[in-house]
Design a protein around this motif. Structure first.
Motif, PDB file in Angstrom:
ATOM      1  N   ARG A   1      12.467 -28.230 -32.179  1.00 43.99           N
ATOM      2  CA  ARG A   1      12.466 -27.710 -30.901  1.00 43.99           C
ATOM      3  C   ARG A   1      10.891 -27.190 -31.154  1.00 43.99           C
ATOM      4  O   ARG A   1      10.381 -27.776 -29.582  1.00 43.99           O
ATOM      5  CB  ARG A   1      13.406 -26.148 -31.182  1.00 43.99           C
ATOM      6  N   ASP A   2      10.000 -27.259 -31.258  1.00 41.10           N
ATOM      7  CA  ASP A   2       8.451 -26.751 -31.671  1.00 41.10           C
ATOM      8  C   ASP A   2       7.935 -28.278 -31.044  1.00 41.10           C
ATOM      9  O   ASP A   2       6.685 -28.207 -30.286  1.00 41.10           O
ATOM     10  CB  ASP A   2       8.319 -26.465 -32.989  1.00 41.10           C
ATOM     11  N   ARG A   3       8.385 -29.238 -31.547  1.00 43.25           N
ATOM     12  CA  ARG A   3       7.868 -30.379 -31.315  1.00 43.25           C
ATOM     13  C   ARG A   3       8.085 -30.355 -30.159  1.00 43.25           C
ATOM     14  O   ARG A   3       7.212 -31.178 -29.128  1.00 43.25           O
ATOM     15  CB  ARG A   3       8.162 -32.085 -31.920  1.00 43.25           C
ATOM     16  N   ILE A   4       9.293 -30.898 -29.375  1.00 40.10           N
ATOM     17  CA  ILE A   4       9.643 -30.467 -27.571  1.00 40.10           C
ATOM     18  C   ILE A   4       8.685 -29.365 -27.199  1.00 40.10           C
ATOM     19  O   ILE A   4       7.906 -29.682 -25.907  1.00 40.10           O
ATOM     20  CB  ILE A   4      11.258 -30.249 -27.276  1.00 40.10           C
ATOM     21  N   ASP A   5       8.657 -28.504 -27.621  1.00 40.33           N
ATOM     22  CA  ASP A   5       7.842 -26.892 -26.619  1.00 40.33           C
ATOM     23  C   ASP A   5       5.661 -27.339 -26.849  1.00 40.33           C
ATOM     24  O   ASP A   5       6.194 -27.469 -26.097  1.00 40.33           O
ATOM     25  CB  ASP A   5       8.407 -26.050 -27.609  1.00 40.33           C
ATOM     26  N   ARG A   6       6.012 -28.474 -27.930  1.00 39.20           N
ATOM     27  CA  ARG A   6       4.384 -28.581 -27.622  1.00 39.20           C
ATOM     28  C   ARG A   6       4.119 -29.849 -26.520  1.00 39.20           C
ATOM     29  O   ARG A   6       3.037 -30.403 -26.918  1.00 39.20           O
ATOM     30  CB  ARG A   6       3.841 -28.866 -29.029  1.00 39.20           C
TER      31      ARG A   6
ATOM     32  N   SER B   1      11.530 -24.921 -24.253  1.00 35.33           N
ATOM     33  CA  SER B   1      12.203 -23.831 -23.674  1.00 35.33           C
ATOM     34  C   SER B   1      12.275 -23.609 -22.972  1.00 35.33           C
ATOM     35  O   SER B   1      12.833 -22.886 -22.184  1.00 35.33           O
ATOM     36  CB  SER B   1      11.822 -23.237 -24.927  1.00 35.33           C
ATOM     37  N   ALA B   2      11.179 -23.558 -22.271  1.00 38.81           N
ATOM     38  CA  ALA B   2      10.641 -22.623 -20.995  1.00 38.81           C
ATOM     39  C   ALA B   2      11.377 -23.076 -20.116  1.00 38.81           C
ATOM     40  O   ALA B   2      12.038 -22.648 -19.476  1.00 38.81           O
ATOM     41  CB  ALA B   2       8.982 -22.595 -20.931  1.00 38.81           C
TER      42      ALA B   2
ATOM     43  N   GLU C   1      14.716 -21.615 -17.288  1.00 39.06           N
ATOM     44  CA  GLU C   1      14.018 -21.846 -15.859  1.00 39.06           C
ATOM     45  C   GLU C   1      15.279 -22.380 -15.866  1.00 39.06           C
ATOM     46  O   GLU C   1      15.819 -21.736 -14.634  1.00 39.06           O
ATOM     47  CB  GLU C   1      13.330 -22.555 -15.488  1.00 39.06           C
ATOM     48  N   LEU C   2      15.800 -23.726 -15.928  1.00 41.58           N
ATOM     49  CA  LEU C   2      17.437 -24.180 -15.849  1.00 41.58           C
ATOM     50  C   LEU C   2      18.282 -23.315 -15.616  1.00 41.58           C
ATOM     51  O   LEU C   2      19.398 -22.949 -14.439  1.00 41.58           O
ATOM     52  CB  LEU C   2      17.601 -25.276 -16.165  1.00 41.58           C
ATOM     53  N   LYS C   3      18.103 -22.770 -16.669  1.00 37.33           N
ATOM     54  CA  LYS C   3      19.106 -21.566 -16.891  1.00 37.33           C
ATOM     55  C   LYS C   3      19.545 -20.563 -15.965  1.00 37.33           C
ATOM     56  O   LYS C   3      20.540 -19.514 -15.036  1.00 37.33           O
ATOM     57  CB  LYS C   3      19.877 -20.731 -17.621  1.00 37.33           C
TER      58      LYS C   3
END
Length: 63
Positions: free
Chosen positions: A12-17, A27-28, A32-34
């Motif tokens: 998840r951290d790699r995706i966020d970066r 995550s953002a 936003e999608l939710k």
């Protein structure tokens, strides 16, 4: 802490970066999608209520 939990957090951290492959939401973006999906559901409910109200008042004006 399980190795699977740690692996998920690292992923998840790699995706966020932005270090992940295309197609993964940060995550953002997920948040936003939710929020947009909740807004969409609320707007659909409002539209249904307004349709019913318009039909009711149109029927009432025919009398």
């Amino acid at each position: 802490m399980s190795p699977e939990s740690l692996r998920g957090w690292v992923k998840r951290d790699r995706i966020d970066r932005g270090e992940s492959g295309a197609g993964e939401l940060t995550s953002a973006e997920r948040e936003e999608l939710k929020q947009l999906r909740r807004q969409n559901v609320e707007q659909q409910k409002t539209i249904e209520i307004l349709k019913k109200a318009a039909a009711f008042f149109a029927q009432d004006s025919d009398r």
